[in-house]
Motif scaffolding. Sequence first.
Motif, PDB file in Angstrom:
ATOM      1  N   UNK A  38       0.832  -1.207   0.000  1.00 19.18           N
ATOM      2  CA  UNK A  38       0.000   0.000   0.000  1.00 19.18           C
ATOM      3  C   UNK A  38       0.864   1.254   0.000  1.00 19.18           C
ATOM      4  N   UNK A  39       1.962   1.227   0.777  1.00 18.75           N
ATOM      5  CA  UNK A  39       2.857   2.377   0.831  1.00 18.75           C
ATOM      6  C   UNK A  39       3.546   2.581  -0.512  1.00 18.75           C
ATOM      7  N   UNK A  40       3.964   1.469  -1.140  1.00 21.52           N
ATOM      8  CA  UNK A  40       4.608   1.568  -2.453  1.00 21.52           C
ATOM      9  C   UNK A  40       3.646   2.132  -3.489  1.00 21.52           C
ATOM     10  N   UNK A  41       2.399   1.696  -3.470  1.00 21.21           N
ATOM     11  CA  UNK A  41       1.393   2.226  -4.414  1.00 21.21           C
ATOM     12  C   UNK A  41       1.173   3.712  -4.188  1.00 21.21           C
ATOM     13  N   UNK A  42       1.156   4.136  -2.921  1.00 17.18           N
ATOM     14  CA  UNK A  42       0.974   5.564  -2.626  1.00 17.18           C
ATOM     15  C   UNK A  42       2.135   6.378  -3.170  1.00 17.18           C
ATOM     16  N   UNK A  43       3.360   5.877  -2.967  1.00 18.30           N
ATOM     17  CA  UNK A  43       4.536   6.585  -3.487  1.00 18.30           C
ATOM     18  C   UNK A  43       4.518   6.630  -5.010  1.00 18.30           C
ATOM     19  N   UNK A  44       4.058   5.547  -5.634  1.00 18.28           N
ATOM     20  CA  UNK A  44       3.968   5.502  -7.089  1.00 18.28           C
ATOM     21  C   UNK A  44       3.034   6.586  -7.607  1.00 18.28           C
ATOM     22  N   UNK A  45       1.879   6.751  -6.935  1.00 15.45           N
ATOM     23  CA  UNK A  45       0.909   7.773  -7.358  1.00 15.45           C
ATOM     24  C   UNK A  45       1.484   9.171  -7.178  1.00 15.45           C
ATOM     25  N   UNK A  46       2.250   9.374  -6.078  1.00 18.80           N
ATOM     26  CA  UNK A  46       2.874  10.678  -5.864  1.00 18.80           C
ATOM     27  C   UNK A  46       3.864  11.006  -6.980  1.00 18.80           C
ATOM     28  N   UNK A  47       4.635  10.018  -7.376  1.00 17.88           N
ATOM     29  CA  UNK A  47       5.623  10.233  -8.451  1.00 17.88           C
ATOM     30  C   UNK A  47       4.921  10.489  -9.772  1.00 17.88           C
ATOM     31  N   UNK A  48       3.883   9.712 -10.046  1.00 17.92           N
ATOM     32  CA  UNK A  48       3.108   9.923 -11.272  1.00 17.92           C
ATOM     33  C   UNK A  48       2.428  11.290 -11.277  1.00 17.92           C
ATOM     34  N   UNK A  49       2.211  11.828 -10.058  1.00 15.78           N
ATOM     35  CA  UNK A  49       1.602  13.152  -9.949  1.00 15.78           C
ATOM     36  C   UNK A  49       2.603  14.283  -9.979  1.00 15.78           C
ATOM     37  N   UNK A  50       3.885  13.949 -10.099  1.00 18.36           N
ATOM     38  CA  UNK A  50       4.878  15.000 -10.257  1.00 18.36           C
ATOM     39  C   UNK A  50       5.909  15.102  -9.151  1.00 18.36           C
ATOM     40  N   UNK A  51       5.777  14.324  -8.071  1.00 19.94           N
ATOM     41  CA  UNK A  51       6.768  14.388  -7.000  1.00 19.94           C
ATOM     42  C   UNK A  51       8.088  13.767  -7.454  1.00 19.94           C
ATOM     43  N   UNK A  52       9.175  14.236  -6.869  1.00 19.00           N
ATOM     44  CA  UNK A  52      10.511  13.782  -7.251  1.00 19.00           C
ATOM     45  C   UNK A  52      10.789  12.373  -6.723  1.00 19.00           C
ATOM     46  N   UNK A  53      11.106  11.464  -7.638  1.00 21.80           N
ATOM     47  CA  UNK A  53      11.471  10.104  -7.244  1.00 21.80           C
ATOM     48  C   UNK A  53      12.684  10.138  -6.316  1.00 21.80           C
ATOM     49  N   UNK A  54      13.662  10.994  -6.678  1.00 27.11           N
ATOM     50  CA  UNK A  54      14.902  11.054  -5.920  1.00 27.11           C
ATOM     51  C   UNK A  54      14.663  11.488  -4.478  1.00 27.11           C
ATOM     52  N   UNK A  55      13.843  12.516  -4.296  1.00 28.69           N
ATOM     53  CA  UNK A  55      13.588  13.009  -2.945  1.00 28.69           C
ATOM     54  C   UNK A  55      12.821  11.988  -2.112  1.00 28.69           C
ATOM     55  N   UNK A  56      11.849  11.320  -2.730  1.00 28.98           N
ATOM     56  CA  UNK A  56      11.089  10.293  -2.012  1.00 28.98           C
ATOM     57  C   UNK A  56      11.979   9.111  -1.640  1.00 28.98           C
TER      58      UNK A  56
END
Length: 700
Positions: A367-385
């Motif tokens: 569930x946490x991985x899916x949430x992070x995936x959606x954040x990245x797809x929404x424009x958040x920085x993969x590197x920072x996460x």
Amino acid sequence: MGIMSFLRNRMGLILVIVIGLALFAFIAGEVIQFGGSFFRDDATTIGVIGKEKISYDDFNQKYEKNADQAKQQFGGNMSPQIVNYIQENTWNQIVSRTILTNEMSKLNLVVGADEAKSLISGPNPHPQIVQAFTNPQTGQLDRAQLNNVLSNVSNAKDGDQMKAQWSEFVNGIIESKKAEKYVSLVTNGLYVNSLEAKDDYEAKNKLANFKYVSLDYASLPDNKVTISDDDYQEYYNENKHLFKNKQELRSFEYVAFNGAPSKEDSLAIKAQVEKLAQEFKSTNNDSLFVQVNADTKAPLTYHKKGQLDPALDSVMFNAANGFVYGPYSADGSYKIAKLIDGRTGPDSVKASHILISAAGGPEKALAKADSLKKLIEGGRSFEELAKTFSEDKGSAEKGGSLGTFGRGAMVPVFEEAAFNGSKGQLKVVTSQFGVHLIRIEDQKGSSKVVKVAVVDKQIASSRKTQDAAYGKASAFLSKVNENNFDAQAKSAGAKVIPVNDVNGLAAALPGLDNARDLVRWIFKAEQGDVSEQVFTVGNQYVVARVTQVKPEGTLSLDLVKTQIEPMVRNRVKAKQLTQKLQSALNGSTTIAQVAQKAGGKLAPAQNIVFANPVIPGLGLEYKVIGSVFGSQPGKLSKPVEGQMGVYVYSVDGFVKPAPLTNTVKEKEQIAQQLAQRSQGALFEALKDKANVKDYRAKFL
């Protein structure tokens, strides 16, 4: 993966450095139960070093702590030879550490707080730190990773496993530094003077030219020589120091009845695999079929050409999906293989990941991985996460980057996702490390790869074959005793195989790969005893008889008589040959006359140096060459008893080297060699002084 991940990934290396990969299989034997408390204590003592007893529990605790990591180094399975090697390495480490600790304590050697800090994080950290924290891509010390580990350790609570592991690592470095100081005290006390330097220079460069005549020992037939008891005793007395046994050794002989797979067994396995091949063709779940039917549960992954069994490599890259090959024989098994898929894929992938621990449950991690995936797809920085959330701190500091890797570098599920996706794609997969959120950065190269499912069945002995071999061994055992072992073996059509000088910890023996149970019995039995049971060693059914016991300490003449017989015979021959050469010397004025009278061949020896006492065509002759360099030119020598025969020589002359001009350099070279030898000699001297007792054979 955090500090625990770092320690888990690097601990194999750390433990190799600190304790020398301390692993071996502890199988506690039958320990005699004594009545008194003193004897009960001895019953759990695996060794004594000086006055310090090493208990089985202490020894076993070291094993338990390091077993998993060491097994990873060897792929989980270790041969008896490797186990025996690691066992010996572990014991030597404990002995050396105990001895050196005692010696360093007497001298009050310490490593201060500032020195310890410098060893860990100073400008020139200890080599173990450098090796443990070297970035594999740059080959340089990764200061950021080191500082991250130090920070995490500092913030950890008391009792944290990570903190305890780090403390043990650091203590190992400190102990290593103290040992280095101790050795330096010894080596810095070594001195080479100018006279020693000059002697060494001349030994390597002064040349001797001489002629010699020799009468070889082989020229006198053995049946012309009678060896008396006095001859044996004389040689034994002069060389008694050579017969000191550091540990008890035993010799035995055995008869083995082979229970290896028969031709019928092999055909039965092949028929079984042929039947599976028909089912393999029609199954819709290849992965499940492999897991259910294969002896080797290998994951299904894509392979490049050259990575498959040779038998498959030549057919699978040109076959259609669903093609089943086999049965074929390889690695002691019959196998069938099915081509699941063939495609063109990248040769290497550049990827990043965010690792989520599954310690709180796989559902929460997904569930946490899916949430992070959606954040990245929404424009958040993969590197920072990645820096914030990834448990793999080593890659997190680089924005999750794993760099570029080829096939076979990652666990199968990770590789499947990285190589079969597309550039820029985000994927979520679960491995034994946790849940990965993967971003495919780039894919390079292009070649055909195939996914092949393999089902294997080991070619093993049937019960019928095993029972037949065991029956023969049991029948032999029922008839054999101490006095008729050879006769009964001959009657049974079996070969008696001798094995000499086995130590109590041996695991692999000639013709027997894993024979610990047999060795344990050998060291409990008396000389002449025949085993009371048939030992099963792999496919062999073994009956053994103890033939000789060599106790620790100086061996008696009776125990070494067979061993020294060739040398004693040569000594007796030397007396006869010496008389013959002495007769030839009488009245002779030249070496040629001696050769003619003695019936020997005159031979020249040119440019011989004292440091390399070899006579060309004959070999090492220490006494002869030593005598040559102590002789005057032009004089006939007395007969000299050598390694290969008896010699008489005449020195033609010596060629002296140029005067030694650089004494300092020569002294430095000798001192360096002396220092290298002294470390081993120092430990052996301390070990002898400590009176080490080794009782491991009772426990292992």
